[in-house]
Design an enzyme around this catalytic site. Structure first.
Site, PDB file in Angstrom:
ATOM      1  N   TRP A 127       0.134   2.253  -3.272  1.00  0.00           N
ATOM      2  CA  TRP A 127      -0.682   3.471  -3.284  1.00  0.00           C
ATOM      3  C   TRP A 127       0.256   4.663  -3.213  1.00  0.00           C
ATOM      4  O   TRP A 127       1.198   4.693  -2.416  1.00  0.00           O
ATOM      5  CB  TRP A 127      -1.616   3.483  -2.088  1.00  0.00           C
ATOM      6  CG  TRP A 127      -2.621   4.612  -2.040  1.00  0.00           C
ATOM      7  CD1 TRP A 127      -3.930   4.547  -2.403  1.00  0.00           C
ATOM      8  CD2 TRP A 127      -2.396   5.973  -1.615  1.00  0.00           C
ATOM      9  NE1 TRP A 127      -4.544   5.774  -2.237  1.00  0.00           N
ATOM     10  CE2 TRP A 127      -3.617   6.669  -1.745  1.00  0.00           C
ATOM     11  CE3 TRP A 127      -1.281   6.660  -1.143  1.00  0.00           C
ATOM     12  CZ2 TRP A 127      -3.755   8.018  -1.428  1.00  0.00           C
ATOM     13  CZ3 TRP A 127      -1.406   8.009  -0.828  1.00  0.00           C
ATOM     14  CH2 TRP A 127      -2.637   8.679  -0.962  1.00  0.00           C
ATOM     15  N   SER A 156       0.838  -1.204   0.000  1.00  0.00           N
ATOM     16  CA  SER A 156       0.000   0.000   0.000  1.00  0.00           C
ATOM     17  C   SER A 156       0.876   1.259   0.000  1.00  0.00           C
ATOM     18  O   SER A 156       1.671   1.450  -0.908  1.00  0.00           O
ATOM     19  CB  SER A 156      -0.965  -0.050   1.190  1.00  0.00           C
ATOM     20  OG  SER A 156      -1.959   0.936   1.097  1.00  0.00           O
ATOM     21  N   MET A 157       0.756   2.122   1.013  1.00  0.00           N
ATOM     22  CA  MET A 157       1.649   3.285   1.072  1.00  0.00           C
ATOM     23  C   MET A 157       3.109   2.853   1.190  1.00  0.00           C
ATOM     24  O   MET A 157       4.010   3.571   0.752  1.00  0.00           O
ATOM     25  CB  MET A 157       1.274   4.194   2.236  1.00  0.00           C
ATOM     26  CG  MET A 157       0.082   5.093   1.982  1.00  0.00           C
ATOM     27  SD  MET A 157      -0.042   6.346   3.270  1.00  0.00           S
ATOM     28  CE  MET A 157      -1.469   7.261   2.711  1.00  0.00           C
ATOM     29  N   ASP A 177      -8.995  -4.537  -5.916  1.00  0.00           N
ATOM     30  CA  ASP A 177      -8.529  -3.532  -4.955  1.00  0.00           C
ATOM     31  C   ASP A 177      -9.386  -2.269  -5.088  1.00  0.00           C
ATOM     32  O   ASP A 177      -9.392  -1.624  -6.130  1.00  0.00           O
ATOM     33  CB  ASP A 177      -7.063  -3.207  -5.242  1.00  0.00           C
ATOM     34  CG  ASP A 177      -6.392  -2.411  -4.137  1.00  0.00           C
ATOM     35  OD1 ASP A 177      -7.101  -1.674  -3.424  1.00  0.00           O
ATOM     36  OD2 ASP A 177      -5.161  -2.512  -4.008  1.00  0.00           O
ATOM     37  N   HIS A 189      -7.230  -5.442  -1.675  1.00  0.00           N
ATOM     38  CA  HIS A 189      -6.077  -4.631  -1.290  1.00  0.00           C
ATOM     39  C   HIS A 189      -5.255  -5.285  -0.187  1.00  0.00           C
ATOM     40  O   HIS A 189      -4.033  -5.099  -0.120  1.00  0.00           O
ATOM     41  CB  HIS A 189      -6.558  -3.255  -0.816  1.00  0.00           C
ATOM     42  CG  HIS A 189      -5.463  -2.301  -0.497  1.00  0.00           C
ATOM     43  ND1 HIS A 189      -4.620  -1.771  -1.452  1.00  0.00           N
ATOM     44  CD2 HIS A 189      -5.049  -1.768   0.692  1.00  0.00           C
ATOM     45  CE1 HIS A 189      -3.747  -0.953  -0.884  1.00  0.00           C
ATOM     46  NE2 HIS A 189      -3.980  -0.945   0.422  1.00  0.00           N
TER      47      HIS A 189
END
Length: 287
Positions: free
Chosen positions: A184, A159-160, A205, A237
């Site tokens: 992300w 993700s991040m 996602d 996700h």
């Protein structure tokens, strides 16, 4: 597939990362081959534990400089030489527990792996990229430093944290591999990234939809670089936060191919895998 030559690898092996710069250090082991472990098979790259017995070490938040602490997983036996090192970041509002499964899985295949906590749970991708690099730097200042080849470093993240792995590769081109997992980031373009990059997206996602994140990141990478995009079929996700044989298989093969320069693993990446019930799409610059 393109890759750094052994001459370039040897030059990088005489350097280390300190605060985003390269500083010369003596090489722990003179070695012209980075192959570690037995010849790979489909079974060996999909197993939950590889051939290396592993140990663990905790990095407390107080001891960590530039990141929030973490756990190091490392091969106990050093008779084959030094190992590549991989730093892994969790995603937004997650701790290292979310990516902890990758630690023993990759370390038992012949890597030193650190799964990190971030300084703040809400840290942005660029801050997570800085912390991934700080964690790699930290490893080279610990008692485990003699196990690590400082010219063979990689980053991963969810993700991040996946967006952070792209930021780290942008900031530190000497990285040998980057693997963003369901990444992300508000920045959608990374033409500066020359590090061999495998992006793993999730078809369903709804937090980092592949069309606006993973696919755009992949398409923005240099067309003549080593890159691949794997889309997990019917996946959400959160899929990288649980033990996944598919993620492990291709992540391991990518790390072995580019961090260890181990051509034995090319067979699992090239020719590209055909979409099936697990893989919805696969793109790459595999020749």
């Amino acid at each position: 597939m393109q890759s750094f030559s052994r001459a370039v690898r040897a030059a990088l092996a005489a350097t280390t990362l300190v605060a985003g710069t390269l500083v010369a250090v003596p090489s722990a082991v003179a070695d012209d081959s980075y192959q570690r472990g037995p010849d790979p098979t489909v079974e060996s790259i999909e197993t939950a534990r590889g051939a290396f017995e592993i140990g663990t070490a905790v990095v407390t938040r107080a001891a960590a400089e530039g990141f929030g602490g973490g756990t190091v997983y490392y091969p106990v036996d050093t008779s084959e030489g030094t190992f590549g090192a991989v730093a892994v970041s969790p995603g937004y509002r997650s701790s290292q527990a979310a990516v902890a499964w990758l630690g023993p899985r990759l370390a038992s295949q012949g890597f030193v792996v650190i799964t990190i906590d971030t300084l703040r749970l809400s840290d942005s991708p660029d801050r997570r990229g800085d912390q991934l690099l700080a964690a790699l730097d930290h490893l080279q200042r610990t008692e485990l430093a003699d196990r690590i080849d400082p010219g063979r470093l990689a980053v991963m993240g969810h993700s991040m944290g996946g967006g952070g792995s792209l930021e780290a590769a942008k900031d530190y081109p000497a990285l040998q591999a980057a693997i963003p997992l369901a990444p992300w980031n508000t920045d959608k373009s990374f033409p500066e990234v020359t590090t061999p990059t495998l992006i793993i997206g999730a078809e369903d996602d709804n937090i980092a939809p592949v069309r606006s994140h993973s696919e755009r990141f992949y398409e923005s990478l240099p067309a003549d670089g080593d890159k691949a995009y794997l889309e997990l079929r019917d996946a959400s996700h959160s899929v990288p936060t649980t033990d996944s044989t598919t993620i492990a298989r291709y992540s391991l093969s990518w790390l072995k191919r580019y961090v260890d320069d181990d051509e034995r693993y090319t067979q699992f990446l090239c020719p590209p895998p055909v979409p099936d019930q697990l893989i919805g799409e696969y793109r790459s610059t595999c020749g």
